[in-house]
Design a protein around this motif. Structure first.
Motif, PDB file in Angstrom:
ATOM      1  N   GLY A  94       5.509   1.759 -12.990  1.00  6.00           N
ATOM      2  CA  GLY A  94       6.534   0.767 -13.300  1.00  6.00           C
ATOM      3  C   GLY A  94       7.380   1.159 -14.505  1.00  6.00           C
ATOM      4  N   GLN A  95       7.693   2.441 -14.650  1.00  6.25           N
ATOM      5  CA  GLN A  95       8.359   2.932 -15.856  1.00  6.25           C
ATOM      6  C   GLN A  95       9.867   2.704 -15.831  1.00  6.25           C
ATOM      7  OE1 GLN A  95       6.998   7.017 -15.894  1.00  6.25           O
ATOM      8  NE2 GLN A  95       5.265   6.541 -17.233  1.00  6.25           N
ATOM      9  N   HIS A  96      10.361   2.026 -16.873  1.00  5.26           N
ATOM     10  CA  HIS A  96      11.787   1.877 -17.150  1.00  5.26           C
ATOM     11  C   HIS A  96      11.920   2.074 -18.655  1.00  5.26           C
ATOM     12  CE1 HIS A  96      12.966   0.362 -13.161  1.00  5.26           C
ATOM     13  NE2 HIS A  96      11.802  -0.268 -13.180  1.00  5.26           N
ATOM     14  N   PHE A  97      12.481   3.204 -19.074  1.00  2.00           N
ATOM     15  CA  PHE A  97      12.506   3.551 -20.493  1.00  2.00           C
ATOM     16  C   PHE A  97      13.693   2.901 -21.190  1.00  2.00           C
ATOM     17  CE2 PHE A  97      10.331   7.487 -18.756  1.00  2.00           C
ATOM     18  CZ  PHE A  97       9.068   7.055 -19.117  1.00  2.00           C
ATOM     19  N   LEU A  98      13.406   2.174 -22.256  1.00  2.42           N
ATOM     20  CA  LEU A  98      14.434   1.500 -23.041  1.00  2.42           C
ATOM     21  C   LEU A  98      15.174   2.518 -23.898  1.00  2.42           C
ATOM     22  CD1 LEU A  98      15.561  -1.303 -23.846  1.00  2.42           C
ATOM     23  CD2 LEU A  98      13.777  -1.398 -25.607  1.00  2.42           C
ATOM     24  N   HIS A  99      16.525   2.461 -23.894  1.00  3.46           N
ATOM     25  CA  HIS A  99      17.295   3.424 -24.686  1.00  3.46           C
ATOM     26  C   HIS A  99      18.400   2.786 -25.508  1.00  3.46           C
ATOM     27  CE1 HIS A  99      20.842   3.202 -22.093  1.00  3.46           C
ATOM     28  NE2 HIS A  99      20.043   3.262 -21.054  1.00  3.46           N
ATOM     29  N   ASP A 100      18.645   1.496 -25.358  1.00  2.00           N
ATOM     30  CA  ASP A 100      19.732   0.824 -26.064  1.00  2.00           C
ATOM     31  C   ASP A 100      19.350   0.630 -27.538  1.00  2.00           C
ATOM     32  OD1 ASP A 100      21.215  -1.515 -27.176  1.00  2.00           O
ATOM     33  OD2 ASP A 100      22.167  -1.500 -25.210  1.00  2.00           O
ATOM     34  N   LYS A 101      20.065   1.282 -28.439  1.00  2.00           N
ATOM     35  CA  LYS A 101      19.716   1.241 -29.862  1.00  2.00           C
ATOM     36  C   LYS A 101      19.811  -0.172 -30.447  1.00  2.00           C
ATOM     37  CE  LYS A 101      20.937   6.032 -30.959  1.00  2.00           C
ATOM     38  NZ  LYS A 101      21.744   6.919 -31.841  1.00  2.00           N
ATOM     39  N   ASN A 102      20.781  -0.943 -29.996  1.00  2.00           N
ATOM     40  CA  ASN A 102      20.936  -2.302 -30.518  1.00  2.00           C
ATOM     41  C   ASN A 102      19.755  -3.180 -30.112  1.00  2.00           C
ATOM     42  OD1 ASN A 102      22.432  -4.552 -31.760  1.00  2.00           O
ATOM     43  ND2 ASN A 102      22.650  -5.281 -29.646  1.00  2.00           N
ATOM     44  N   PRO A 150      20.130  -4.826 -17.513  1.00  3.57           N
ATOM     45  CA  PRO A 150      19.530  -3.652 -16.852  1.00  3.57           C
ATOM     46  C   PRO A 150      19.974  -2.323 -17.443  1.00  3.57           C
ATOM     47  CG  PRO A 150      20.235  -5.253 -15.215  1.00  3.57           C
ATOM     48  CD  PRO A 150      20.764  -5.735 -16.533  1.00  3.57           C
ATOM     49  N   GLY A 151      21.224  -2.249 -17.909  1.00  5.40           N
ATOM     50  CA  GLY A 151      21.755  -0.993 -18.416  1.00  5.40           C
ATOM     51  C   GLY A 151      21.090  -0.489 -19.684  1.00  5.40           C
ATOM     52  N   ALA A 152      20.227  -1.301 -20.291  1.00  7.68           N
ATOM     53  CA  ALA A 152      19.522  -0.882 -21.507  1.00  7.68           C
ATOM     54  C   ALA A 152      18.368   0.053 -21.200  1.00  7.68           C
ATOM     55  CB  ALA A 152      19.014  -2.109 -22.270  1.00  7.68           C
ATOM     56  N   PHE A 153      18.091   0.284 -19.898  1.00  9.25           N
ATOM     57  CA  PHE A 153      16.935   1.076 -19.482  1.00  9.25           C
ATOM     58  C   PHE A 153      17.348   2.288 -18.663  1.00  9.25           C
ATOM     59  CE2 PHE A 153      15.701  -3.354 -19.760  1.00  9.25           C
ATOM     60  CZ  PHE A 153      14.489  -3.333 -20.434  1.00  9.25           C
ATOM     61  N   ARG A 154      16.442   3.267 -18.623  1.00  2.71           N
ATOM     62  CA  ARG A 154      16.550   4.391 -17.699  1.00  2.71           C
ATOM     63  C   ARG A 154      15.266   4.469 -16.885  1.00  2.71           C
ATOM     64  NH1 ARG A 154      14.779   9.594 -17.116  1.00  2.71           N
ATOM     65  NH2 ARG A 154      13.595   9.524 -19.051  1.00  2.71           N
ATOM     66  N   PRO A 155      15.307   4.335 -15.570  1.00  2.00           N
ATOM     67  CA  PRO A 155      16.452   3.892 -14.762  1.00  2.00           C
ATOM     68  C   PRO A 155      16.643   2.387 -14.927  1.00  2.00           C
ATOM     69  CG  PRO A 155      14.517   4.065 -13.368  1.00  2.00           C
ATOM     70  CD  PRO A 155      14.100   4.561 -14.725  1.00  2.00           C
ATOM     71  N   PRO A 156      17.835   1.862 -14.641  1.00  2.98           N
ATOM     72  CA  PRO A 156      18.044   0.424 -14.767  1.00  2.98           C
ATOM     73  C   PRO A 156      17.208  -0.347 -13.738  1.00  2.98           C
ATOM     74  CG  PRO A 156      20.123   1.620 -14.557  1.00  2.98           C
ATOM     75  CD  PRO A 156      19.036   2.573 -14.212  1.00  2.98           C
ATOM     76  N   PRO A 157      16.463  -1.370 -14.162  1.00  2.20           N
ATOM     77  CA  PRO A 157      15.759  -2.197 -13.182  1.00  2.20           C
ATOM     78  C   PRO A 157      16.762  -3.044 -12.401  1.00  2.20           C
ATOM     79  CG  PRO A 157      15.552  -3.144 -15.368  1.00  2.20           C
ATOM     80  CD  PRO A 157      16.259  -1.825 -15.542  1.00  2.20           C
ATOM     81  N   LYS A 158      16.308  -3.624 -11.316  1.00  2.83           N
ATOM     82  CA  LYS A 158      17.197  -4.437 -10.482  1.00  2.83           C
ATOM     83  C   LYS A 158      17.266  -5.885 -10.951  1.00  2.83           C
ATOM     84  CE  LYS A 158      16.422  -1.558  -6.400  1.00  2.83           C
ATOM     85  NZ  LYS A 158      15.925  -1.508  -4.995  1.00  2.83           N
TER      86      LYS A 158
END
Length: 268
Positions: free
Chosen positions: A17-25, A177-185
């Motif tokens: 269930g991996q969705h890596f968070l990348h949004d710095k804010n 969703p865009g805060a993650f890689r890959p974006p969840p649905k």
């Protein structure tokens, strides 16, 4: 926040269930919400590539990370070395004893939880609530809404009742969703849970409460007379001050406690 964030170097695995968070804010807001201290016993569930791990580690100086994906462990350990003391527990979080990790203290738990097993993780944390100071979790927004829902709401259910009997539940902010890689649905949200002090816990058999709540919401379209027939008759429910014709979503958490107390006190 200048730490290395998630990259394309590790392919997220669906089975974890991996969705890596990348949004710095968003990362900054989570760290501010946690407000780590040097004296904390911080435990992160599912550090992934370390986007949240490293700023927490810098603030607290030490951190325990629970990571099931072995391919992530050595890169995490290497990148954390210049920042602070990172202890990695390579196990399924559902098998981890938080009391043992606390070693006499209480832990502060943080995590971007895998959405496919978030509810079992929440119940596992409840089982160890006496060893936990607080929890800050990233979850599916719908799950956070269920956690905080009140009686009469369509989202109110077993999770709402069991969490609210043991913790204060405070939704903090939403995450796109865009805060993650890959974006969840789905949309996500961050929530804070603070276990209640022992004096504020319901004075009732929690095992019985859990069975009542499970039975009631397991057949939520049925009246309590039908859903709880294993525990009490319609007449007994009425004697306990509960309308037998009501349905589970109409009962406040305190009503389930009162029913458990009444059932425990009744003569055999």
């Amino acid at each position: 926040m200048n730490f290395p964030l998630s990259s394309a170097s590790h392919i997220p695995r669906k089975r974890f269930g991996q969705h890596f968070l990348h949004d710095k804010n968003i990362l900054r807001r989570i760290v501010e919400a946690v407000s780590p201290r040097a004296s904390d016993v911080l435990v992160e569930i599912g550090p992934g590539e370390g986007a949240l791990t490293f700023p927490l580690l810098q603030a607290a100086g030490k951190l325990i990370a629970i990571e099931l994906d072995r391919d992530l462990i050595e890169p995490l350990r290497a990148r954390a070395a210049p920042i602070g003391e990172l202890t990695i527990v390579s196990r399924d979080v559902l098998s981890v004893d938080f009391g043992a990790l606390a070693a006499g203290a209480r832990v502060r738990v943080v995590g971007n939880l895998p959405y496919n097993i978030s509810t079992p993780i929440l119940f596992h944390c409840l089982d160890h609530a006496n060893a936990i100071e607080d929890m800050h979790f990233m979850l599916q927004k719908e799950v956070v809404e269920r956690m905080a829902a009140g009686p009469g709401s369509k989202t109110y259910g077993r999770l709402s009742v069991m969490l609210q009997l043991r913790c204060t539940v405070e939704p903090l902010f939403g995450v796109p969703p865009g805060a993650f890689r890959p974006p969840p649905k789905v949309d996500s949200a961050v929530v804070r849970l603070v276990p209640l002090a022992p004096a504020d816990l319901p004075q009732a058999d929690f095992g019985l409460i859990a069975r009542l709540v499970r039975a009631a919401f397991g057949q939520r379209r049925k009246t309590l007379t039908n859903a709880l027939r294993e525990f009490a008759s319609a007449e007994q429910l009425a004697a306990a001050g509960i309308d037998p014709r009501a349905r589970a979503e109409q009962l406040a958490p305190a009503t389930f406690v009162a029913l458990a107390q009444w059932l425990s006190a009744r003569p055999d």
